[in-house]
Enzyme design. Structure first.
Site, mmCIF file in Angstrom:
data_model
loop_
_atom_site.group_PDB
_atom_site.id
_atom_site.type_symbol
_atom_site.label_atom_id
_atom_site.label_comp_id
_atom_site.label_asym_id
_atom_site.label_seq_id
_atom_site.Cartn_x
_atom_site.Cartn_y
_atom_site.Cartn_z
ATOM 1 C CB THR A 121 50.717 50.644 34.230
ATOM 2 O OG1 THR A 121 50.525 50.003 32.966
ATOM 3 C CG2 THR A 121 50.821 52.144 34.035
ATOM 4 N NE ARG A 157 45.385 48.364 19.926
ATOM 5 C CZ ARG A 157 45.272 48.483 18.607
ATOM 6 N NH1 ARG A 157 44.537 49.440 18.095
ATOM 7 N NH2 ARG A 157 45.857 47.625 17.805
ATOM 8 C CG ASN A 214 47.747 54.210 29.044
ATOM 9 O OD1 ASN A 214 47.891 53.904 27.868
ATOM 10 N ND2 ASN A 214 47.590 53.298 29.991
ATOM 11 C CB CYS A 266 44.714 51.085 31.118
ATOM 12 S SG CYS A 266 45.353 49.408 31.160
ATOM 13 N NE ARG A 331 40.060 44.988 34.836
ATOM 14 C CZ ARG A 331 41.313 44.510 34.812
ATOM 15 N NH1 ARG A 331 42.078 44.616 35.873
ATOM 16 N NH2 ARG A 331 41.785 43.939 33.720
#
Ligand code: NAD
Length: 437
Positions: A121, A157, A214, A266, A331
């Site tokens: 990304t 995902r 997103n 993300c 994360r």
């Protein structure tokens, strides 16, 4: 087709496994030798349901290889996918250093035409920047080799990555030449039978589609979280509000689950990177900037709620550490932030359990004396003052609440993901705190 994938993380590994399964010859490259050694032995370095089976199938088919050798990896693929990390830089922008170094490696070792496909990304304009960077590097080396750069953002995902890769909602191809389009259409023709929409557009639009998607999902989560906070203050029920909202076809019930804020690898970084791009181009992303701030606040609220109920400290059992179920990825996990806040306060002992993410969390949170790492939920619950469900793993959804209450010193449940109904928890004798109820 001959394919190289640079980076064997959550995206690169799953893509490599998928491409090999479709019948392509795939070489996956990473800079971490221990990761590559594990993969060569058929051991999956991440927890992702279904990945280990595909890994073993890929290795035994002879179509899937793992290496740290840049030269042979670059020489192998006509299509070279970049799937390295694009973490958040100190100023909130996307740090592209790994993407650029992958591009440099491609330029250094390419001897024939390559289609460089960015799956990471990356901000709008990166494909263009990569094109220029590779061209300049080739020129400096006196090499005159044709190449293309395309954008093929990934929407999988974590926790469902294998299924998502095989069954995407859409495939987005950002291309600047017919040759690139033809090669990518050929690769993804596996989806023509299932009529998956293939969106062919420019690299800039493809890059924007990923960030816009997103940021929109992060906005939806944050919106219902703020509605839930207000519901708590005014005595309304956020679950009923979300369910009724979701009946409206224009809204849909997805991503309307109040909780302790979004996390993961993300949404947090991608919302910030989009806001940063907006600033740079004089088109402020005001909504997205607010979402970033609201989500940061949301993550703090849960720890504050626990501290308000236990102002003198206590022993807290924390169930779930990954940012969502079915992954070991921690994360930006809200659960880890809650644990970190309670541990840093000093008045709390936190007894933590997660089915897959315990080791990752232990590495991140370090060895505070008040952190207790538990091998089961039962161990975490024993003699705690309260229990917090921070991540909705299915094994936390079927607990005998009366038994939970009796193993606690005080029968208090913070159900941050609204796994249980307030009424059933109260019937089992628990003092119940959900999100928005
Ligand atoms: P990750 O951190 O799990 O993996 C990145 C891998 O790249 C690491 O194994 C690292 O060692 C390797 N790497 C870095 N530089 C390299 C180099 N020069 N050569 C070879 N290997 C190198 O990252 P991830 O979660 O897989 O994400 C990758 C990209 O995909 C990011 O841009 C992310 O935003 C995007 N993305 C992620 C997800 C997700 O669910 N994780 C979903 C869609 C898109």
């Amino acid at each position: 087709m001959k394919i190289t994938v640079i980076g064997t993380g959550y995206v690169g590994l799953i893509a490599g496994l998928g491409f090999a399964k479709w019948g392509n010859e795939v070489v996956c490259l990473d800079v971490i030798p221990e990761k590559i050694e594990k993969l060569q032995k058929g051991i999956c370095p991440i927890y992702e349901p279904g990945a280990e089976v595909q890994l073993s199938d890929g290795l035994s088919s002879g179509r899937l290889r793992f290496t740290c050798d840049v030269k042979s990896a670059v020489e192998h693929g006509e299509l070279i996918f970049i799937a390295v990390g694009t973490p958040e830089a100190a100023d909130g922008s996307a740090d592209l250093c790994y993407v650029y170094s992958a591009a440099d490696e491609i330029a250094d070792y390419m001897q024939s035409y390559k289609l460089v496909v960015d799956k990471s990304t990356v901000p709008v304009g990166t494909a263009r920047a990569l094109r220029q960077r590779i061209a300049e590097r080739l020129k400096a080396m006196g090499k005159n080799i044709p190449f293309d750069v395309a954008s093929n953002p990934e929407f999988l995902r974590e926790g469902r990555a294998v299924g998502d890769f095989d069954n995407p909602d859409r495939i987005v191809l950002g291309v600047a030449s017919e040759r690139a389009e033809k090669l990518l259409r050929e690769l993804y023709k596996v989806f023509s039978r299932s009529n998956k929409p293939v969106v062919v557009t420019t690299p800039e639009t493809a890059e924007m589609i990923k960030y816009a998607s997103n940021a929109f999902l992060a906005t939806k989560i944050t919106f219902i979280n703020e509605i839930a906070n207000l519901c708590e203050q005014v005595g309304a029920n956020a679950l009923e509000v979300a369910a009724a909202m979701g009946k409206d076809g224009r809204i849909s019930p997805k991503f309307l689950h109040p909780g302790p804020g979004y996390g993961g690898s993300c949404f947090p970084k991608d919302t910030k990177a989009l806001a940063d791009t907006g600033k740079k181009f004089g088109a402020p992303m005001t909504v997205v900037e607010s979402v970033v701030l609201a989500n940061q606040r949301q993550k703090k609220l849960a720890a504050e709620k626990i501290m308000r109920r236990f102002p003198d400290g206590g022993v807290i059992a924390l169930l779930g550490l990954s940012f969502k179920p079915e992954t070991d990825d921690i994360r930006e996990s809200p659960a880890v932030e809650i644990a970190g806040a309670l541990l840093a306060d000093g008045r709390y002992t936190v007894r933590m359990y997660d089915p897959k993410a315990l080791e990752n969390a232990r590495r991140q949170l370090g060895g505070q004396a008040n952190a207790v790492w538990c091998g089961s939920k039962k161990e975490a619950l024993d003699n705690a003052d309260a229990v917090v469900i921070a991540t909705e793993w299915s094994e936390f959804a079927s607990m005998d609440l009366a038994a939970v209450g009796s193993s606690l010193r005080q029968p208090v449940l913070f159900d941050l993901r609204n796994v249980y109904r307030k009424s059933e928890a109260e019937t089992a004798g628990l003092e119940y705190y959900g999100t928005g109820v």
